[in-house]
Write a protein that holds these residues in place. Structure first.
Motif, short mmCIF file in Angstrom:
data_model
loop_
_atom_site.label_atom_id
_atom_site.label_comp_id
_atom_site.label_asym_id
_atom_site.label_seq_id
_atom_site.Cartn_x
_atom_site.Cartn_y
_atom_site.Cartn_z
N GLY A 80 4.51 5.67 -3.04
CA GLY A 80 3.59 6.17 -4.11
C GLY A 80 4.42 6.00 -5.33
O GLY A 80 3.76 6.34 -6.49
N ARG A 137 0.29 5.61 0.94
CA ARG A 137 -0.11 5.49 2.31
C ARG A 137 -0.17 4.05 2.85
O ARG A 137 -0.84 3.23 2.19
N GLU A 191 -0.06 3.23 -3.10
CA GLU A 191 -0.60 4.23 -2.85
C GLU A 191 -0.26 5.30 -2.29
O GLU A 191 -0.75 6.33 -2.09
N ALA A 251 0.94 -1.21 -0.03
CA ALA A 251 0.16 -0.04 -0.07
C ALA A 251 0.89 1.36 0.12
O ALA A 251 0.59 2.15 -0.56
N GLU A 272 -3.91 2.22 3.82
CA GLU A 272 -4.78 1.81 2.51
C GLU A 272 -4.60 0.48 2.01
O GLU A 272 -4.96 0.03 0.95
#
Length: 157
Positions: free
Chosen positions: A147, A123, A121, A117, A126
């Protein structure tokens, strides 16, 4: 590093059978899951140049069985910091192995699923979950940073 393979250890016997979480072996189902993960990696041409593995017995067994399905694989490097690691601790370890194009890390939840995650993402809260024996193949678009990865494949037994 351009590709990262994250493999959660396969199903283990209950802790009651050993009394020591680090000494839990794979169940019969877990052995089949680990072999199936290796076959999936081989069938999809995913070949790690380096394998980092938790020292917990179930993770070592998972790595050994998965890698047996692929020819000429490197020996797993045991890394104590993988056991019970946070995503940040796993990132710090992986950062030390950026000289390898493809790294496979065999470890545990919640660290593995949260690392996926975080990298995809941005984060770690998540996360979607990774069942025992599941693997995620990530492509890194540059530096190993939150990310900055793309989930190329997710497989679960």
């Amino acid at each position: 590093m351009h590709e990262l393979i994250l493999l959660r250890h396969a199903e283990a016997v209950p802790i009651e059978t050993t009394g020591d979480d680090q000494q839990r072996a794979l169940s019969e189902r877990g052995k089949q899951e680990a072999q199936a993960a290796g076959r999936w990696l081989a069938a999809h041409g995913v070949r790690p140049g380096r394998v980092l593995c938790s020292p917990a017995q179930r993770a070592e067994e998972t790595a050994r069985l998965a890698m047996a399905a692929m020819a000429a694989m490197p020996s797993p490097q045991l890394a104590d910091e993988i056991y019970d690691a946070s995503p940040g601790e796993l990132l710090a370890l992986l950062d030390q192995h950026g000289d390898s194009a493809t790294v496979m890390l065999v470890g545990h939840n919640p660290g593995i699923e949260r690392l996926v995650a975080l990298l995809v993402e941005g984060r770690s809260d998540e996360f979607r979950g990774m069942p025992p024996g599941a693997l995620a193949v990530l492509h890194l678009d540059g530096a190993l940073e939150p990310g900055n990865a793309r989930l190329d494949a997710f497989w679960s037994p």
